[in-house]
Write an enzyme that holds these catalytic residues in place. Structure first.
Site, short mmCIF file in Angstrom:
data_model
loop_
_atom_site.label_atom_id
_atom_site.label_comp_id
_atom_site.label_asym_id
_atom_site.label_seq_id
_atom_site.Cartn_x
_atom_site.Cartn_y
_atom_site.Cartn_z
N ASP A 170 -8.43 17.90 24.67
CA ASP A 170 -8.29 17.27 22.92
C ASP A 170 -7.75 18.71 22.38
O ASP A 170 -7.55 19.77 22.74
CB ASP A 170 -9.44 16.67 22.62
CG ASP A 170 -10.53 17.57 22.66
OD1 ASP A 170 -10.57 18.67 22.94
OD2 ASP A 170 -11.75 17.09 22.40
N SER A 171 -7.46 18.65 21.28
CA SER A 171 -6.90 19.52 20.04
C SER A 171 -8.01 20.48 19.64
O SER A 171 -7.91 21.38 19.32
CB SER A 171 -6.32 18.96 18.75
OG SER A 171 -7.12 18.46 18.03
N GLY A 172 -9.54 19.97 19.75
CA GLY A 172 -10.53 20.73 19.13
C GLY A 172 -10.79 20.25 17.93
O GLY A 172 -11.87 20.61 17.32
N GLY A 173 -9.78 19.53 17.15
CA GLY A 173 -9.91 19.15 15.87
C GLY A 173 -11.15 17.88 15.57
O GLY A 173 -11.96 18.45 14.53
N PHE A 174 -11.45 17.36 16.44
CA PHE A 174 -12.56 16.28 16.26
C PHE A 174 -13.98 17.06 16.51
O PHE A 174 -14.73 16.92 15.69
CB PHE A 174 -12.49 15.19 17.26
CG PHE A 174 -13.51 14.20 17.15
CD1 PHE A 174 -13.53 13.20 16.16
CD2 PHE A 174 -14.74 14.25 17.94
CE1 PHE A 174 -14.73 12.17 16.19
CE2 PHE A 174 -15.85 13.28 17.74
CZ PHE A 174 -15.88 12.31 16.68
N ASP A 187 -5.05 18.52 14.68
CA ASP A 187 -5.12 17.31 13.56
C ASP A 187 -6.42 17.62 12.85
O ASP A 187 -7.05 18.23 13.29
CB ASP A 187 -5.03 16.01 14.20
CG ASP A 187 -6.18 15.77 14.97
OD1 ASP A 187 -6.85 16.72 15.92
OD2 ASP A 187 -6.69 14.54 15.25
N GLY A 238 -9.13 9.78 14.71
CA GLY A 238 -9.95 9.48 13.28
C GLY A 238 -10.77 8.10 13.34
O GLY A 238 -10.97 7.80 12.14
N ASP A 287 -10.76 7.50 26.04
CA ASP A 287 -11.72 8.31 26.80
C ASP A 287 -12.99 8.11 25.77
O ASP A 287 -13.25 7.75 24.70
CB ASP A 287 -11.49 9.78 26.48
CG ASP A 287 -11.50 10.22 24.99
OD1 ASP A 287 -10.77 9.95 24.32
OD2 ASP A 287 -12.61 10.99 24.78
N CYS A 328 -21.80 -4.29 42.51
CA CYS A 328 -21.24 -2.84 42.21
C CYS A 328 -21.15 -2.26 43.73
O CYS A 328 -22.22 -2.35 44.34
CB CYS A 328 -22.06 -2.07 41.22
SG CYS A 328 -21.34 -0.48 41.10
N CYS A 388 -20.86 1.15 44.19
CA CYS A 388 -20.89 2.44 44.06
C CYS A 388 -22.02 2.99 45.01
O CYS A 388 -22.79 2.19 45.16
CB CYS A 388 -21.10 2.89 42.56
SG CYS A 388 -22.89 2.78 41.95
N CYS A 408 -25.57 2.01 43.79
CA CYS A 408 -25.92 0.58 44.05
C CYS A 408 -25.93 0.41 45.47
O CYS A 408 -26.78 -0.83 45.77
CB CYS A 408 -25.18 -0.36 43.17
SG CYS A 408 -25.19 -0.22 41.43
N HIS A 425 -23.20 5.96 38.56
CA HIS A 425 -23.06 4.45 38.40
C HIS A 425 -22.32 4.09 37.32
O HIS A 425 -21.46 3.31 37.31
CB HIS A 425 -24.38 3.64 38.35
CG HIS A 425 -24.21 2.25 37.93
ND1 HIS A 425 -23.62 1.36 38.89
CD2 HIS A 425 -24.28 1.80 36.86
CE1 HIS A 425 -23.40 0.39 38.17
NE2 HIS A 425 -23.85 0.42 37.04
#
Lengths: 387, 387
Positions: free
Chosen positions: B91-95, B145, B234, B284, B322, B324, B327, B353
């Site tokens: 990501d851009s780091g903005g968040f 952003d 955003g 994500d 499941c 996995c 499980c 899981h």
């Protein structure tokens, strides 16, 4: 049928053995990783299997407090509870009552202690410790003992040793009367049918402090009671390492050569190799797992404190001679970053590597015994090839 | 060559796509687990591969602070640093500047902020954020952003959106001038030769708060700048879910259908299915990993709070549907015990899981799109078999 033990080769005092348990074969000398509350901290059971762990140690004291013996028993015993198909040994709880409880009260009957979790009051007797270990259902369980403090005067050590002997008799008596109550034998159990008629094995524990004569007496009188295996307890309680070594060496002389010998709570890689060379068959220690959590890693090149800034740009694997999944995949720089960033994966990967190192060390020891070579840390290809 | 994106099938608004990156194929719609500081907390990379993770998200803000961009760049970039052979998006780091820094100072030039680790002062500009992401060397990187706060009045949202557009232009300009500096192309690199001539892809981010007209304008003007993929940023900043949904739906209409569309920071299993149905290709969220650490587990039968005492004796697997490794091996009783005993393995297994559940969910979504079935959570065999 509980266990059988065969010695396949000897090399000086060292022995290469095959310990058959209800949950599979254990090649000795063996190092047993510690899974205190039914988990080797941070490592899942499939990875332990992949590492070649053949037997795990569980702590009765901790399991008794949480999740509780009755809970584990109802769930079919420790193996089923934690989904571990291979062998398990539980300790007696005696050492934890000693080390985690400053206010414990010891009487002929047993030990009153307080939970380190919530301060609640509990009472362990040889009988209740056996009941607990039968309910947990490990393959090998330990007689209830008093871990004598160090230093202690000779009279105190003798009295403590005598108490442990009386408790060993009571442990055996209770065990003999209740050994068929192991949770594997529950009619409702879906566990592999081959476990039918399989029983736990109860080992005795030699005490006697640092007094070699008392150790000898403890061993001889324990042998009279008769157990399928014998442990050396009461060491690593603050004494110098040279003294530990002397007590181990002297005690081993008095233990039967056809039974497994278990040295409790040791040690460094150098020490486990040395003790194996002296004829110890089984060892356990929190060192590889605890050190891993503090970023102290054992490698063929010596100790590495991975938190050090010198590793921040180091692209090399932790140990170029190690085949574990950590050394095969990750750099020292990445391991150092995970530790510095306080990432949980640091603990996971560090623990996997340290366990791998300990297990590899014991594999090399067994190989050396089989080949008749000197039992030493990192014998190297050359010495392994020597006649 | 950076990325290519092909749509293989559509089903209503939903699309089945193949996103080719320098580090392998990503089948979309895709859920990207969050590996904030080059680690999905508690889970090793081989297990992520086994789970079928095709692309990971790394947080530029965190990686910039620790271990530092220059460190990662010198070590060959994120893929090599963390031994992850598949695709990565940063990501851009903005968040994070927005969410972790109450005292940030935004100017035309960039954002001044303090480290959440040590309070040290730092300055991000579109250029420095690109420089950082080029140095980290993810396959897909994001324009810098401003994440507009919520609520905000229309004028504030417009100004913020305009700033993000100017920053998008500066991001692209810097990226175009420096995109060949990605660490894969280092002459000393031992990385697979197929990476030669491969470049990163820079995605733009639509802002515009909760104002649909501003979202439309942001999307249209971003498309004029031209990016190989577009994100919707955003959102998930405190607004009601129905509003998130409305903004996503309205924004998607204005994004080109032949480019990947990435909705940042969502969501629950129900939400990721719903957004995939609306035509989102990439998502994500920290939810599966963070919830796992708090004992909140997603199953085909609904949420399970594994800390509850009701599971203490429950021998059933967490989710019988499941496949996995958790499980398949462990009971709810064991998972509950690990959580109650504060064992690190609880976090490890719970995370494995939850990620497995999210990845399975997206696999089922892709399957439904391919078959022309309704895109919904747990379609079940019957609906999957329908024409």
């Amino acid at each position: 049928m509980s266990i059988s033990f065969e010695i396949e080769a000897t090399n000086g005092c060292a022995r290469l053995g095959r310990l058959k348990t209800p949950h599979g074969l254990v090649e000795t000398p063996v190092f047993m990783p510690v899974g205190t509350v039914a988990s080797v901290k941070g490592v899942s059971q499939d990875i332990l299997e992949e590492l070649g762990v053949q037997i795990l140690l569980g702590n009765t004291y901790h399991l008794y407090l949480r999740p509780g013996v009755e809970r584990v028993r109802q769930l079919g015993g420790l193996h089923r509870f934690m989904a571990w198909p291979r062998a398990i040994l539980t300790d007696s709880g005696g050492f934890q009552v000693f080390s985690l409880n400053e206010l414990r009260q010891v009487s002929e009957e047993g030990v009153k202690f307080r939970s380190h979790l919530d301060g609640s009051s509990h009472f362990f007797t040889p009988e209740s410790a056996m009941e607990a270990q039968i309910g947990l259902g490990a393959d090998i369980i330990m007689a209830f003992d008093e871990c004598t403090e160090h230093p202690a005067d000779r009279e105190r050590v003798r009295q403590s040793m005598e108490l442990t002997l009386r408790w060993a008799e009571r442990s055996k008596k209770y065990f003999e009367g209740h050994k068929n109550e192991v949770p594997w034998s529950r009619p409702s159990s879906v566990v592999d049918r081959r476990l039918e008629d399989q029983l736990q094995a109860l080992f005795g524990i030699v005490q006697g402090g640092m007094d070699l004569a008392l150790r000898k007496e403890s061993a001889e009188r324990l042998i009279e009671i008769e157990f399928p295996g014998y442990a050396i307890g009461g060491l690593s309680v603050g004494e110098p390492r040279a003294l530990t070594r002397a007590v181990v060496e002297a005690t081993l002389e008095h233990l039967p050569s056809d039974k497994p010998r278990y040295l409790m709570g040791v040690g460094t890689p150098e020490e486990i190799v040395e003790y194996a060379g002296m004829g110890v068959d089984m060892m356990d220690c929190v060192l590889p797992t605890r050190a891993a959590r503090h970023g102290l890693l054992f490698t063929s090149g010596g100790r590495v404190s991975i938190k050090q800034a010198r590793y921040a740009g180091d692209e090399a694997p932790l140990d170029a001679n190690c085949g574990c999944r950590v050394c095969q995949s990750y750099s020292r720089a990445y391991l150092r970053h995970l530790y510095a960033a306080n990432e949980v994966l640091a603990q996971v990967l560090n623990t996997v590597h340290n366990l791998s190192f300990y297990l590899d060390t014991m594999r090399a020891v067994r190989h050396s015994i089989a080949l008749g070579n000197k039992v030493q840390l990192f014998p190297g290809e050359q010495s392994l090839a020597e006649p």
